[in-house]
Motif scaffolding. Structure first.
Motif, PDB file in Angstrom:
ATOM      1  N   LEU A  17      -6.427  -3.946  -4.979  1.00 43.31           N
ATOM      2  CA  LEU A  17      -6.713  -2.811  -4.154  1.00 43.31           C
ATOM      3  C   LEU A  17      -7.641  -1.870  -4.610  1.00 43.31           C
ATOM      4  O   LEU A  17      -7.677  -1.575  -5.813  1.00 43.31           O
ATOM      5  N   ILE A  74       0.520  -1.137   0.100  1.00 42.23           N
ATOM      6  CA  ILE A  74      -0.184   0.010  -0.199  1.00 42.23           C
ATOM      7  C   ILE A  74       0.884   1.109   0.000  1.00 42.23           C
ATOM      8  O   ILE A  74       0.551   2.173  -0.597  1.00 42.23           O
ATOM      9  N   GLU A 102      -9.369   1.567  -3.623  1.00 44.96           N
ATOM     10  CA  GLU A 102      -9.314   2.796  -3.056  1.00 44.96           C
ATOM     11  C   GLU A 102     -10.787   3.371  -2.967  1.00 44.96           C
ATOM     12  O   GLU A 102     -11.374   3.594  -4.082  1.00 44.96           O
TER      13      GLU A 102
END
Length: 67
Positions: A60, A23, A62
């Motif tokens: 990932l 991250i 977001e």
């Protein structure tokens, strides 16, 4: 180490050991992010403990605000 991140085969530096490192590598800020590691969604408190290995698949996602 090579990882499959959001469908892209990417090389990450040798100092990337955990999901938290991944991250930090991909985001310049502290994002609100959901992480899937090899098909398993991780809770945020596990990000610093979850080790990554060559060939791992990471998604990932977001969350961003707006209106």
């Amino acid at each position: 180490m090579k990882l499959l991140v959001n469908g892209n085969h990417l090389q990450v530096p040798s100092n990337v050991f955990t999901i938290a490192d991944v991250i930090t590598h991909f985001f310049k800020h502290d994002p609100i992010v959901i992480v899937e590691h090899n098909g398993i969604i991780l809770e945020k408190n596990n990000h610093p403990k979850q080790i990554v290995a060559d060939g791992d698949k990471i998604e990932l996602v977001e969350f961003v605000g707006g209106g």
